[in-house]
Design a protein around this motif. Structure first.
Motif, mmCIF file in Angstrom:
data_model
loop_
_atom_site.group_PDB
_atom_site.id
_atom_site.type_symbol
_atom_site.label_atom_id
_atom_site.label_comp_id
_atom_site.label_asym_id
_atom_site.label_seq_id
_atom_site.Cartn_x
_atom_site.Cartn_y
_atom_site.Cartn_z
ATOM 1 N N ILE A 150 -6.603 -6.907 28.251
ATOM 2 C CA ILE A 150 -7.643 -6.394 29.185
ATOM 3 C C ILE A 150 -7.290 -6.537 30.496
ATOM 4 O O ILE A 150 -7.023 -5.539 31.290
ATOM 5 C CB ILE A 150 -9.226 -6.905 28.875
ATOM 6 C CG1 ILE A 150 -9.543 -6.514 27.489
ATOM 7 C CG2 ILE A 150 -10.077 -6.443 29.914
ATOM 8 C CD1 ILE A 150 -10.969 -6.848 26.928
ATOM 9 N N ILE A 151 -7.022 -7.920 30.730
ATOM 10 C CA ILE A 151 -6.572 -8.024 32.195
ATOM 11 C C ILE A 151 -5.032 -7.460 32.602
ATOM 12 O O ILE A 151 -5.157 -7.070 33.704
ATOM 13 C CB ILE A 151 -6.400 -9.770 32.417
ATOM 14 C CG1 ILE A 151 -8.065 -10.129 32.265
ATOM 15 C CG2 ILE A 151 -5.733 -10.163 33.565
ATOM 16 C CD1 ILE A 151 -8.118 -11.873 32.615
ATOM 17 N N VAL A 168 -5.877 -3.613 33.057
ATOM 18 C CA VAL A 168 -6.484 -3.464 34.214
ATOM 19 C C VAL A 168 -5.623 -3.508 35.422
ATOM 20 O O VAL A 168 -5.604 -2.788 36.280
ATOM 21 C CB VAL A 168 -7.695 -4.461 34.463
ATOM 22 C CG1 VAL A 168 -8.300 -4.293 35.868
ATOM 23 C CG2 VAL A 168 -8.918 -4.048 33.670
ATOM 24 N N ALA A 169 -4.775 -4.807 35.621
ATOM 25 C CA ALA A 169 -3.807 -4.983 36.681
ATOM 26 C C ALA A 169 -3.019 -3.752 36.704
ATOM 27 O O ALA A 169 -2.647 -3.149 37.525
ATOM 28 C CB ALA A 169 -3.118 -6.183 36.259
ATOM 29 N N ALA A 177 -4.637 -0.456 37.857
ATOM 30 C CA ALA A 177 -4.626 -0.697 39.196
ATOM 31 C C ALA A 177 -3.602 0.061 40.172
ATOM 32 O O ALA A 177 -3.713 0.471 41.066
ATOM 33 C CB ALA A 177 -5.690 -1.940 39.555
ATOM 34 N N VAL A 178 -2.625 -0.966 39.709
ATOM 35 C CA VAL A 178 -1.361 -0.677 40.633
ATOM 36 C C VAL A 178 -0.947 0.521 40.668
ATOM 37 O O VAL A 178 -0.285 1.180 41.608
ATOM 38 C CB VAL A 178 -0.203 -1.870 40.061
ATOM 39 C CG1 VAL A 178 0.954 -1.576 40.725
ATOM 40 C CG2 VAL A 178 -0.866 -3.195 40.457
ATOM 41 N N GLY A 189 -2.878 3.399 39.883
ATOM 42 C CA GLY A 189 -3.781 4.231 40.136
ATOM 43 C C GLY A 189 -4.007 4.059 41.568
ATOM 44 O O GLY A 189 -4.536 4.628 42.409
#
Lengths: 280, 283
Positions: free
Chosen positions: A269-270, A273-274, A277-278, A280
């Motif tokens: 999950i982490i 997400v990382a 985000a990078v 996006g």
């Protein structure tokens, strides 16, 4: 020098521990209050721990499950999330593969449209989207995934495109020479190589669909179908006096599975997400 | 390969494309068109030109919600990024229990906005009762700070993860070289680490910016705009214009506001893309 460092890190650890406790406190507070008697829960006494008089065990939970339609909502939420995420993963990865491999004005235009749709706020389309869904009868939990596929395609296609570019074309060509058609090539080769991106995209989209409130509220018929966020909002909105006990039990019942899933798969999950985000 | 692939285009593109047309392109086009109309349903619309926009720009509640959103965004961006970066620096020092802290700080992200809003409403109302202040429904100052605390609680963990990823990408050799040259910890932080994670900083700043602008669920659940629309953010103001009033002019007004809001968000995002790109070139 060394001694000073170890004192410093002990102080830091203590500060971080206190901060962590503050961080989980809101959830613990709801948990403790959900074990209290309805009449013992009031605005001013939320911080007081349950005692012999106010403790009712799992009564609120039983109430939430039996008479407030929690299980039904859980079923709808689960079904909608699973079907939407599966549809997004399969169809968007296929679409992204095509867009990256074929260089034409059509695929370029499509790519920019997808990116554009990521930026547009939901309020821009909320009314017209709910009307379109009604007209096409896409307003039940069984087929709302088509709406989610359409509105969620932007992020998924964007992330998949970024990864497909890094897959060497030679592997696909070899498969084609060996007699695979494009569909077989995609599912036998690329689909597997995309698995880590699939996990990232899947997690991001699942978090969005599971927690989404406004889209299902506007699209679904609230009298017949309530997802979990809709149920919790409904608790507050339509009763004369809010039944705090069952509501907090509901909140806990929503949070617990999320935390269990999170703790068992937090690495993915982490990471998901990382990387999301990078890019996006 | 291209030829074979082109033939199978319908299989690959059509499912997503059809859903995309239903779920985005049609609603977007209609939304744009309807912002110039007076309407009750999509098929029953009358062209009124820019009247809706005139109203939207002169509506004081919309202007107020814009100012509230900006004030909220500025403060929450600064607080979230400061805390998230500090935590990220602390959690990349090989402290004991780093993983547990990371897990805990990230957790609120997984909880939906509506649920978060109610959890904090209960908590903040209790605090207000104890210090004998008016409750959230009558207290716009508490509503404002409540929203900010809520956003911090939710977003710090997320931004922290991005900063940690950025800090871990700083090559060890650079930090070693600095310590051999006699740099103190603070010097290493300001002269090496911060410049090296500049791209993470821009990503986080603009993520928090767009998140703050688009905020809806938390706003609806925590304050619902109370008291008297004073804690209403733009997204909620648009929603209220659409659904909380009767009369056939309101939907047109709401749609015009939504278009203005959309242009604003697109503008911010373009700016974000440009800023992120220019920072990446520098590295």
């Amino acid at each position: 020098m060394k001694k000073k460092n170890s004192i410093g890190s002990a102080v830091l650890s203590t500060i971080l521990s206190i901060l962590s406790l503050l961080w989980v406190y809101p959830v613990i507070m709801i948990l403790l209050n959900s074990l209290k008697k309805e009449s013992s829960i009031s605005t001013g006494t939320v911080f007081i721990l349950p005692n012999k008089e106010s403790f009712v065990g799992l009564e609120n939970y039983i109430d939430a499950i039996n008479s407030k339609g929690f299980l039904q909502s859980l079923g709808y939420s689960l079904f909608i999330t699973v079907t939407s995420v599966l549809a997004i993963l399969v169809f968007c990865s296929m679409c992204a593969w095509y867009i990256t491999r074929i260089e034409s004005t059509f695929s370029k235009a499509l790519y920019y449209l997808f990116v554009f749709s990521m930026v547009v706020p939901f309020q821009m389309v909320m009314y017209t989207l709910s009307q379109t869904a009604d007209r096409l009868h896409l307003n039940t939990p069984w087929n709302i995934w088509i709406i989610y596929l359409g509105f969620g395609a932007g992020l998924a296609v964007f992330m998949f495109c970024g990864f497909v570019k890094s897959i060497p074309v030679e592997i696909e060509e070899a498969a084609l020479i060996d007699g695979c058609n494009p569909v077989q090539t995609f599912f036998k080769i690329d689909f597997h190589m995309l698995s880590s991106t699939m996990v990232s995209v899947g997690i991001l989209e699942a978090m969005w669909v599971w927690n989404d409130y406004l889209l299902p509220t506007l699209v679904l018929d609230i009298k017949k179908y309530k997802t979990i966020p809709m149920l919790i909002q409904y608790f507050r909105g339509s009763y004369g006096r809010v039944e705090m006990g069952p509501m907090m039990a509901c909140i806990m019942l929503t949070i617990i599975p999320i935390i269990v899933i999170y703790l068992s798969g937090q690495k993915y999950i982490i990471k998901g997400v990382a990387s999301g985000a990078v890019k996006g | 390969m291209e030829k074979a692939l082109k033939k199978s285009a319908p299989i690959f593109v059509l499912p997503t494309l059809v859903a995309f047309i239903i779920g985005f392109i049609i609603p977007f086009g209609q939304g744009l068109y309807l912002s110039f109309c007076k309407f009750t349903t999509v098929s029953n619309a009358k062209w009124v030109g820019i009247g809706n926009y005139k109203y939207a720009f002169s509506d004081p509640s919309f202007g107020r919600s814009f100012i509230f959103t900006v004030m909220f965004a500025v403060v929450s961006i600064v607080l979230i990024n400061l805390f998230a970066f500090t935590l990220a620096v602390l959690l990349t020092q090989n402290l004991k229990g780093t993983n547990i802290f990371r897990t805990v700080f990230f957790m609120p992200n997984l909880i939906g906005g509506i649920v978060l809003g109610y959890i904090w409403q209960i908590l903040i109302n209790c605090l207000l009762t104890i210090i004998k202040e008016p409750l959230l429904a009558l207290n716009s100052k508490a509503g404002y700070w409540g929203l900010i605390i809520l956003m911090c609680w939710q977003q710090i963990g997320y931004m922290m993860i991005i900063y940690i990823a950025g800090l871990q990408n700083v090559p060890d050799s650079l930090i070693e070289a600095a310590s051999i040259d006699g740099a103190t910890k603070w010097q290493t932080l300001f002269k090496i680490k911060i410049p090296m994670v500049m791209s993470s900083i821009t990503v986080c700043v603009f993520l928090t910016l767009t998140n703050s602008f688009k905020l809806f669920d938390q706003n609806l659940a925590l304050t619902g705009g109370d008291p008297n629309h004073s804690t209403e953010m733009m997204a909620l103001n648009i929603y209220q214009t659409f659904y909380a009033r009767s009369g056939n002019q309101w939907k047109g007004y709401g749609q015009a506001k939504a278009v203005i809001f959309c242009v604003l968000v697109i503008f911010i995002s373009l700016f974000q893309l440009k800023a992120t790109r220019s920072k990446e070139v520098q590295q």
